[in-house]
Design a protein around this motif. Structure first.
Motif, short mmCIF file in Angstrom:
data_model
loop_
_atom_site.label_atom_id
_atom_site.label_comp_id
_atom_site.label_asym_id
_atom_site.label_seq_id
_atom_site.Cartn_x
_atom_site.Cartn_y
_atom_site.Cartn_z
N GLY A 94 -1.50 -3.10 -14.88
CA GLY A 94 -0.23 -3.41 -13.93
C GLY A 94 -0.21 -2.66 -12.73
N LEU A 95 -1.19 -1.90 -12.36
CA LEU A 95 -1.18 -1.26 -11.00
C LEU A 95 -1.66 -1.86 -9.87
CD1 LEU A 95 -1.80 2.41 -12.52
CD2 LEU A 95 0.34 1.40 -12.36
N GLY A 96 -2.43 -3.00 -10.07
CA GLY A 96 -2.86 -3.72 -8.95
C GLY A 96 -4.45 -3.80 -8.71
N ASP A 104 8.89 3.34 -13.90
CA ASP A 104 8.30 4.14 -13.05
C ASP A 104 6.51 4.08 -13.39
OD1 ASP A 104 8.49 5.45 -15.41
OD2 ASP A 104 9.13 7.31 -14.56
N SER A 105 6.46 2.99 -14.14
CA SER A 105 5.02 3.07 -14.86
C SER A 105 4.05 2.03 -14.15
CB SER A 105 5.06 2.54 -16.43
OG SER A 105 5.55 1.44 -16.64
N ASP A 106 4.65 0.79 -14.04
CA ASP A 106 3.51 -0.27 -13.12
C ASP A 106 4.45 -1.39 -12.42
OD1 ASP A 106 4.22 -2.55 -15.17
OD2 ASP A 106 3.31 -1.17 -16.52
N VAL A 107 3.73 -2.21 -11.83
CA VAL A 107 4.27 -3.21 -11.16
C VAL A 107 4.78 -4.25 -11.90
CG1 VAL A 107 3.65 -4.85 -9.26
CG2 VAL A 107 2.91 -2.56 -9.12
N ARG A 108 4.27 -4.57 -12.81
CA ARG A 108 4.68 -5.64 -13.78
C ARG A 108 5.84 -5.25 -14.46
NH1 ARG A 108 -0.96 -6.02 -16.54
NH2 ARG A 108 -2.19 -7.29 -15.08
N GLN A 109 6.08 -4.08 -14.86
CA GLN A 109 7.39 -3.70 -15.19
C GLN A 109 8.75 -3.91 -14.18
OE1 GLN A 109 8.53 0.46 -15.81
NE2 GLN A 109 8.62 0.12 -18.04
N VAL A 169 0.82 -1.43 -0.06
CA VAL A 169 0.12 0.00 -0.18
C VAL A 169 0.79 1.28 -0.24
CG1 VAL A 169 -1.71 1.16 1.00
CG2 VAL A 169 -1.68 -1.36 1.08
N GLY A 170 0.52 2.31 -0.79
CA GLY A 170 1.17 3.46 -0.81
C GLY A 170 0.06 4.27 -1.26
N ASP A 171 0.63 5.73 -1.37
CA ASP A 171 -0.30 6.85 -1.49
C ASP A 171 -1.12 6.86 -2.86
OD1 ASP A 171 0.44 8.32 0.83
OD2 ASP A 171 1.99 9.41 -0.28
N SER A 172 -0.57 5.94 -3.75
CA SER A 172 -1.14 6.03 -4.98
C SER A 172 -2.46 4.68 -5.36
CB SER A 172 -0.24 5.45 -6.18
OG SER A 172 0.30 4.25 -5.91
N ASN A 173 -2.32 3.91 -4.13
CA ASN A 173 -3.48 3.05 -4.34
C ASN A 173 -4.17 2.80 -2.79
OD1 ASN A 173 -1.61 1.63 -2.24
ND2 ASN A 173 -0.94 0.40 -4.19
N ARG A 174 -3.93 3.79 -1.97
CA ARG A 174 -4.37 3.60 -0.53
C ARG A 174 -5.84 3.53 -0.53
NH1 ARG A 174 -1.34 3.76 3.65
NH2 ARG A 174 0.06 5.16 2.66
N PHE A 175 -6.33 4.47 -1.16
CA PHE A 175 -7.98 4.87 -1.38
C PHE A 175 -8.64 3.41 -1.86
CE2 PHE A 175 -11.93 6.13 -3.35
CZ PHE A 175 -12.38 6.63 -2.20
N ALA A 176 -8.12 2.96 -2.95
CA ALA A 176 -8.70 1.77 -3.68
C ALA A 176 -8.57 0.45 -2.47
CB ALA A 176 -7.97 1.61 -4.97
N PHE A 177 -7.54 0.43 -2.06
CA PHE A 177 -7.15 -0.61 -1.00
C PHE A 177 -8.05 -0.51 0.34
CE2 PHE A 177 -5.23 -2.28 3.01
CZ PHE A 177 -4.78 -3.61 2.57
N THR A 178 -8.23 0.57 0.79
CA THR A 178 -9.15 0.66 1.72
C THR A 178 -10.64 0.30 1.65
OG1 THR A 178 -7.85 2.55 2.77
CG2 THR A 178 -10.18 2.50 3.64
N ALA A 179 -11.21 0.68 0.37
CA ALA A 179 -12.45 0.67 -0.45
C ALA A 179 -12.66 -0.86 -0.36
CB ALA A 179 -12.72 1.36 -1.71
N ALA A 180 -11.73 -1.53 -1.17
CA ALA A 180 -11.51 -2.85 -1.43
C ALA A 180 -11.83 -3.78 0.02
CB ALA A 180 -10.42 -3.31 -2.09
N ARG A 181 -11.04 -3.42 0.84
CA ARG A 181 -11.29 -4.18 2.18
C ARG A 181 -12.57 -3.96 2.85
NH1 ARG A 181 -7.13 -6.56 5.64
NH2 ARG A 181 -8.31 -7.71 6.90
N ALA A 182 -12.99 -2.78 2.79
CA ALA A 182 -14.31 -2.36 3.32
C ALA A 182 -15.41 -3.46 2.52
CB ALA A 182 -14.87 -1.16 3.08
N VAL A 183 -15.34 -3.44 1.05
CA VAL A 183 -16.30 -4.30 0.36
C VAL A 183 -16.20 -5.67 1.01
CG1 VAL A 183 -16.84 -5.22 -1.68
CG2 VAL A 183 -16.36 -2.82 -1.49
N ALA A 184 -14.88 -6.24 1.04
CA ALA A 184 -14.65 -7.69 1.44
C ALA A 184 -15.34 -7.98 2.93
CB ALA A 184 -13.05 -7.93 1.53
N GLU A 185 -15.16 -6.94 3.77
CA GLU A 185 -15.70 -7.24 5.04
C GLU A 185 -17.25 -7.30 5.23
OE1 GLU A 185 -13.67 -4.29 7.37
OE2 GLU A 185 -11.83 -5.62 7.54
N LYS A 186 -17.85 -6.50 4.22
CA LYS A 186 -19.39 -6.33 4.19
C LYS A 186 -19.76 -6.32 2.73
CE LYS A 186 -19.46 -3.76 8.56
NZ LYS A 186 -20.05 -2.49 9.28
N PRO A 187 -19.59 -7.41 2.25
CA PRO A 187 -20.24 -7.49 0.61
C PRO A 187 -21.66 -7.17 0.51
CG PRO A 187 -19.77 -9.46 1.78
CD PRO A 187 -19.14 -8.62 2.58
#
Length: 453
Positions: free
Chosen positions: A154-156, A316-321, A122-140
């Motif tokens: 390639g960004l996750g 500097d473009s994506d994780v797969r790189q 987790v970093g600044d570029s994906n923190r919001f998406a991660f938090t939202a995904a975790r919330a959905v997983a806990e209360k689908p």
């Protein structure tokens, strides 16, 4: 519909994919014995067949058979001596196909078990998406519905989607299904073209597969744009799931409003829930990703930080790189330097990615680290908001050196120094440039730092 008709249909399709010799040897004498609780039991003539089919043909068997039935089955291969004499009733088989398979395990849900929240960096570029995904997983079905994740490849996004599905399966008895939009369309086309051809309603089977679930995870929704009928069917599927408080998770390489090929009624529904963007990882996140990726390697502790920073800097473009660069460095070191990884080895291994070795040696992050070491301050302080002289002056010196020793623009440099405005960066550069004209001690410091860089 009966077992013989169903299996004959399968045999016709597998015959087209393999050689006549392979078909006669491994498939000709097989039979479908029964479908029971999500499992398909196949009769084989010898033990050798069991081992060979499981090890060499299982993926093809599952793909073809599941496409015929519109339902996911796990396969068992048995000898006649291992089963009871009586076969299944016709009604049992029809009921099994119509009811579909409970997607209670990661395999039948099309989930990759290696993608979890625990190994998502987790970093600044994906923190919001991660938090939202975790919330959905806990209360689908209750938190954000639908959840729409978007960002370049390639960004996750896929990692997060699988993490949601894996978490739900591990912590509930809900039915989960992950598919691409292409698979959704292909399943629908197959159902329409083959409806009633094998003695049962393929349309109903299709609807059962996609609507008799608790969580639908659909990837690459942008590809739905070329399928008009597919959009219509997805619209109805979406409505039924959403009306039943079933969770829908969607991913795309572009934002909802940029999905110009999709119908407006779909765009409207995608905006009902929460949209979360994932942007390319910044330098610090790339460093953390590399550290995580190499942590399982035996030599991980021996890899110099400058090698990690170098890889992070030129990818500097994506994780797969990043993953590709790490693999290449390890392979090159193994072949050319007995497995020992050094900066020179990394530069040589990745020379195709940069035009000049000096690109890294004059890199912003290297300059920042050397300045911090010289003035004995933390890199976080250098990038932070602290404006005391013991931090601010080294920061201005670092900015000056970055300006004269790299090709970075003032706005880009601002992103490396805590997101500062380009006017602040220009001011810092001009301050040191002016002081150098009268301050001999500063000139000595600059010369010393340049020699280290």
């Amino acid at each position: 519909m009966n077992t013989e008709m169903l299996w004959n249909n399968f045999l016709e399709k597998i015959k087209d994919r393999i050689s006549p010799l392979s078909y006669d040897t491994w498939f000709k004498d097989t039979k479908l014995y029964k479908l029971d609780n999500g499992s398909a039991t196949i009769l084989v003539p010898m033990s050798l067949h069991k081992k060979h089919l499981e090890e060499n043909y299982l993926d093809e068997i599952e793909e073809i058979f599941n496409s015929i039935t519109g339902t996911n089955f796990n396969f068992q291969f048995k000898l006649e001596s291992e089963i009871a004499d009586e076969g299944p009733l016709k009604e049992e088989i029809e009921e099994e196909i119509q009811n579909g398979v409970p997607y209670q395990d990661k395999g039948s849900a099309n989930l990759k078990s290696e993608y979890t929240f625990d190994n998502f960096i987790v970093g600044d570029s994906n923190r919001f998406a991660f938090t939202a995904a975790r919330a959905v997983a806990e209360k689908p079905g209750k938190a954000y519905n639908p959840l729409f994740l978007y960002g370049k490849s390639g960004l996750g996004k896929t990692h997060l989607m699988h993490s949601i599905g894996n978490y739900i399966i591990e912590n509930s008895n809900k039915k989960v299904l992950y598919v691409s939009s292409e698979q959704f369309v292909n399943d629908y086309i197959y159902a329409v073209r083959n409806n009633d051809k094998m003695g049962f309603d393929k349309i109903d089977s299709f609807k059962n597969k996609y609507r008799n679930i608790d969580v639908l995870i659909i990837d690459d929704i942008q590809f739905l744009g070329t399928a008009t009928k597919g959009q219509e069917e997805f619209f109805h599927t979406f409505n039924q799931l959403h009306d039943s408080n079933k969770q829908i998770i969607i991913a795309s390489d572009r934002s909802v409003d940029d999905l110009k090929m999709l119908e407006n009624r779909l765009i409207t529904r995608f905006n009902w829930g929460l949209t979360a963007n994932i942007t390319p990882p910044d330098f610090d996140l790339r460093v953390n990703i590399i550290k995580k990726k190499i942590s399982h390697q035996e030599a991980a502790d021996d890899i110099p930080i400058e090698v990690i920073e170098y890889i992070a800097n030129i990818n500097d473009s994506d994780v797969r790189q990043l993953e590709g660069a790490i693999t290449r460095v390890f392979a090159y070191a193994l072949m050319m330097n007995k497995g020992k990884i050094t900066l020179d080895i990394a530069i040589e291994a990745l020379k195709d990615k940069v035009s000049d070795r000096s690109v890294y040696k004059n890199d912003v992050h290297r300059i920042q680290r050397i300045v911090c070491e010289y003035f004995k301050i933390d890199i976080e302080e250098l990038k932070g908001k602290k404006r005391s002289k013991d931090v601010n002056y080294p920061r201005q010196i670092a900015i000056y050196l970055c300006r004269i020793m790299t090709n970075e623009s003032f706005p880009k440099m601002g992103t490396y120094f805590g997101g500062r405005d380009h006017s602040t960066i220009i001011s810092a550069y001009q301050k040191i440039e002016k002081d150098l004209k009268t301050n001999e001690q500063l000139k000595t410091v600059i010369d010393e730092l340049k020699s280290r860089i």
